[in-house]
Design an enzyme around this catalytic site. Structure first.
Site, short mmCIF file in Angstrom:
data_model
loop_
_atom_site.label_atom_id
_atom_site.label_comp_id
_atom_site.label_asym_id
_atom_site.label_seq_id
_atom_site.Cartn_x
_atom_site.Cartn_y
_atom_site.Cartn_z
N CYS A 151 0.43 -0.88 -10.46
CA CYS A 151 -0.88 -1.52 -10.36
C CYS A 151 -1.82 -0.68 -9.51
O CYS A 151 -2.11 0.45 -9.86
CB CYS A 151 -0.74 -2.96 -9.87
N GLU A 153 7.76 -5.55 -12.47
CA GLU A 153 8.57 -6.54 -11.74
C GLU A 153 8.23 -7.98 -12.15
O GLU A 153 8.95 -8.91 -11.78
CB GLU A 153 8.40 -6.36 -10.24
N HIS A 193 2.57 -4.79 -14.20
CA HIS A 193 3.60 -5.11 -13.20
C HIS A 193 4.97 -5.21 -13.87
O HIS A 193 5.31 -6.25 -14.43
CB HIS A 193 3.27 -6.45 -12.52
#
Length: 202
Positions: free
Chosen positions: A80, A184, A182
């Site tokens: 990001c 994750e 993202h």
């Protein structure tokens, strides 16, 4: 498998990255210490917020030069805002120098769609990258951003998405990788991307 250092410079939610790496069984340490970054086998640079604030925090902590040096030796993944910081400069709020690891700039997404861009979008891969090994074109990942990278060299772009216009979704240059999205927070697809990154430091 080596240890990945996750850079703590006061911007961004580190916990979700740590949790995702832990779920995959990939050893990590969260650090703001140059020595820890030098000892690590790979580095993740997360981040949320405004480009100049984050860049200034890295500089004040003396981590900008460390990251440039380590990028010559080991895999680095920006996530990001962390990806945006890899570029030469940012134009958010005010012009500001980045890490200069990927030629280009960061500026607002030129779209008629609502900003910030929040949600799941599909990826189109290009130029081949070990970061996306085992994944097919069209997989969906999670984005939250109003600014994006404009790469000087199309050869450094390894994935794009569409949000009105085509938007750089990921970059790769030597040891340096960046995901505007993202991983994750992107379910099984994101976990595969992090697993692929972890495999680079063996």
């Amino acid at each position: 498998m080596g240890k990945t250092a996750i850079v703590d410079y006061g911007v961004g939610n580190l916990k979700s990255v740590v949790n995702a790496m832990g779920y995959l069984g990939l050893p990590t340490c969260v650090t703001s210490e140059a020595a820890e970054l030098e000892r690590a086998d790979a580095v993740i640079l997360p981040g949320v917020g405004a480009f100049p604030d984050a860049a200034n925090r890295l500089r004040r902590a003396g981590l900008d030069d460390v990251l440039r040096t380590q990028a010559e030796k080991k895999p680095i993944l920006g996530i990001c805002l962390g990806m945006q910081l890899l570029f030469d400069r940012g134009e958010e709020v005010r012009p500001c120098a980045g890490l200069g690891l990927v030629p280009g700039r960061v500026a607002s997404i030129q779209t008629d769609y609502k900003l910030p861009h929040i949600g799941w979008n599909s990826l189109r891969f290009q130029n081949g990258s070990p970061l996306f090994r085992g994944l097919d074109d069209g997989v969906y990942v999670y984005f939250v951003h109003s600014f994006c990278g404009y790469a000087q060299r199309e050869g450094d772009v390894i994935a794009r998405t569409d949000y009105g216009p085509s938007v750089v979704a990921a970059v790769g240059r030597g040891n340096v990788f960046g995901c505007q999205f993202h991983p994750e927070k992107s379910g099984e697809i994101g976990l595969q991307i992090l697993k692929n990154f972890g495999a680079l430091n063996r």
